[in-house]
Design an enzyme around this catalytic site. Structure first.
Site, PDB file in Angstrom:
ATOM      1  N   MET A 226     -47.971  28.493 -26.161  1.00 48.10           N
ATOM      2  CA  MET A 226     -48.905  28.157 -27.233  1.00 48.10           C
ATOM      3  C   MET A 226     -49.168  26.654 -27.208  1.00 48.10           C
ATOM      4  O   MET A 226     -48.253  25.865 -27.434  1.00 48.10           O
ATOM      5  CB  MET A 226     -48.310  28.569 -28.582  1.00 48.10           C
ATOM      6  CG  MET A 226     -47.902  30.029 -28.653  1.00 48.10           C
ATOM      7  SD  MET A 226     -46.725  30.378 -29.996  1.00 48.10           S
ATOM      8  CE  MET A 226     -47.736  30.004 -31.421  1.00 48.10           C
TER       9      MET A 226
ATOM     10  N   ILE B 198     -39.633  29.914 -29.422  1.00 47.80           N
ATOM     11  CA  ILE B 198     -39.004  28.791 -28.723  1.00 47.80           C
ATOM     12  C   ILE B 198     -39.725  27.489 -29.071  1.00 47.80           C
ATOM     13  O   ILE B 198     -40.945  27.394 -28.929  1.00 47.80           O
ATOM     14  CB  ILE B 198     -39.048  29.012 -27.201  1.00 47.80           C
ATOM     15  CG1 ILE B 198     -38.346  30.330 -26.842  1.00 47.80           C
ATOM     16  CG2 ILE B 198     -38.409  27.847 -26.463  1.00 47.80           C
ATOM     17  CD1 ILE B 198     -38.564  30.757 -25.409  1.00 47.80           C
TER      18      ILE B 198
ATOM     19  N   GLY C 144     -47.152  23.254 -30.957  1.00 43.55           N
ATOM     20  CA  GLY C 144     -46.920  23.522 -29.541  1.00 43.55           C
ATOM     21  C   GLY C 144     -45.604  24.208 -29.275  1.00 43.55           C
ATOM     22  O   GLY C 144     -44.562  23.724 -29.673  1.00 43.55           O
ATOM     23  N   SER C 145     -45.620  25.350 -28.603  1.00 38.61           N
ATOM     24  CA  SER C 145     -44.389  26.118 -28.485  1.00 38.61           C
ATOM     25  C   SER C 145     -44.571  27.277 -27.522  1.00 38.61           C
ATOM     26  O   SER C 145     -45.510  27.309 -26.735  1.00 38.61           O
ATOM     27  CB  SER C 145     -43.978  26.634 -29.868  1.00 38.61           C
ATOM     28  OG  SER C 145     -45.102  27.159 -30.549  1.00 38.61           O
ATOM     29  N   ARG C 146     -43.691  28.276 -27.633  1.00 37.42           N
ATOM     30  CA  ARG C 146     -43.720  29.408 -26.723  1.00 37.42           C
ATOM     31  C   ARG C 146     -43.031  30.597 -27.379  1.00 37.42           C
ATOM     32  O   ARG C 146     -42.099  30.432 -28.168  1.00 37.42           O
ATOM     33  CB  ARG C 146     -43.002  29.010 -25.437  1.00 37.42           C
ATOM     34  CG  ARG C 146     -42.610  30.122 -24.494  1.00 37.42           C
ATOM     35  CD  ARG C 146     -42.035  29.526 -23.232  1.00 37.42           C
ATOM     36  NE  ARG C 146     -41.253  30.477 -22.465  1.00 37.42           N
ATOM     37  CZ  ARG C 146     -40.776  30.234 -21.250  1.00 37.42           C
ATOM     38  NH1 ARG C 146     -40.997  29.085 -20.676  1.00 37.42           N
ATOM     39  NH2 ARG C 146     -40.069  31.148 -20.613  1.00 37.42           N
TER      40      ARG C 146
END
Length: 218
Positions: free
Chosen positions: A100, A157, A187-189
């Site tokens: 993301m 995450i 911002g991530s995953r």
């Protein structure tokens, strides 16, 4: 489009910063340096609109399918591979990872309807979200859903910028597909660990939409 509740404080701070910066600019620079004053207005307005956009919840027609695992978030598919599970499961699973960016919608949704059987927060590092070790070493929150005799794991995450993971579900809770599971800031995953016999419906590079795109069927 609506604004997510997690954005209330951030948007308020951004609005105050925007107002104060431009009041100071107007009084001290608007006459002597109008170009600089205008540039400050444009930059701060852009930052303010970005903060608002980050917490947006767009109107969508969600996908409901009891035989499908729906995308838990917006982003880009960066990993599809068989891995040895590092938590909860003792066996190997198919990992699907969605990166993301700060421009994506950051609401996280339940990929299936079922019972939450595991929910655990882990402290960790803040490697960039696409780093291979971010899945096991970064700050993260793991949730396992059980539907009948099948289970799917999701892992929120944190990335290099994302340092706040919010999760709303608890063990023993019955949840519905596409209801909010949580939120990750800036911002991530999100990783999915699926059974080996799951039929993957996306490819590397695809850009799924949370609550809409079918990631896999089982």
């Amino acid at each position: 489009m609506t604004i997510h509740k997690e954005g209330t404080a951030s948007i308020a701070i951004a609005a105050i910063f925007f107002a104060v910066a431009n009041l100071i600019s107007f009084y001290f620079l608007s006459f002597s340096s109008p170009v600089i004053s205008s540039l400050i207005f444009i930059v701060t307005l852009g930052l303010f609109l970005f903060i608002i956009s980050f917490f947006r919840i767009p109107k969508r027609q969600y996908t409901f399918n009891e035989n499908a695992i729906i995308a838990p978030c917006d982003g880009k598919v960066v990993v599809i591979e068989e891995v040895q599970a590092d938590e909860y499961f003792p066996d190997r699973r198919i990992q699907v990872s969605i990166f993301m960016s700060p421009l994506n919608v950051h609401v996280n949704r339940n990929p299936v309807t079922g019972e939450v059987v595991h929910s655990k927060y882990h402290k960790g590092k803040y490697l960039v979200a696409w780093h291979p070790k971010s899945s096991t070493e970064n700050e993260r929150h793991t949730v396992v859903y059980r539907k009948g005799n099948k289970e799917v794991l999701t892992k929120q995450i944190a990335g290099a910028l994302a340092k706040r993971i919010v999760n709303y579900v608890q063990p023993g809770q019955q949840v519905n597909q596409n209801d909010e599971m949580g939120f990750i800031k800036f911002g991530s995953r999100v990783d999915l660990l699926l059974p080996l016999d799951a039929k993957i419906k996306v490819n590397i590079g695809d850009k799924p939409k949370g609550g809409v795109t079918v990631i896999a069927e089982w």
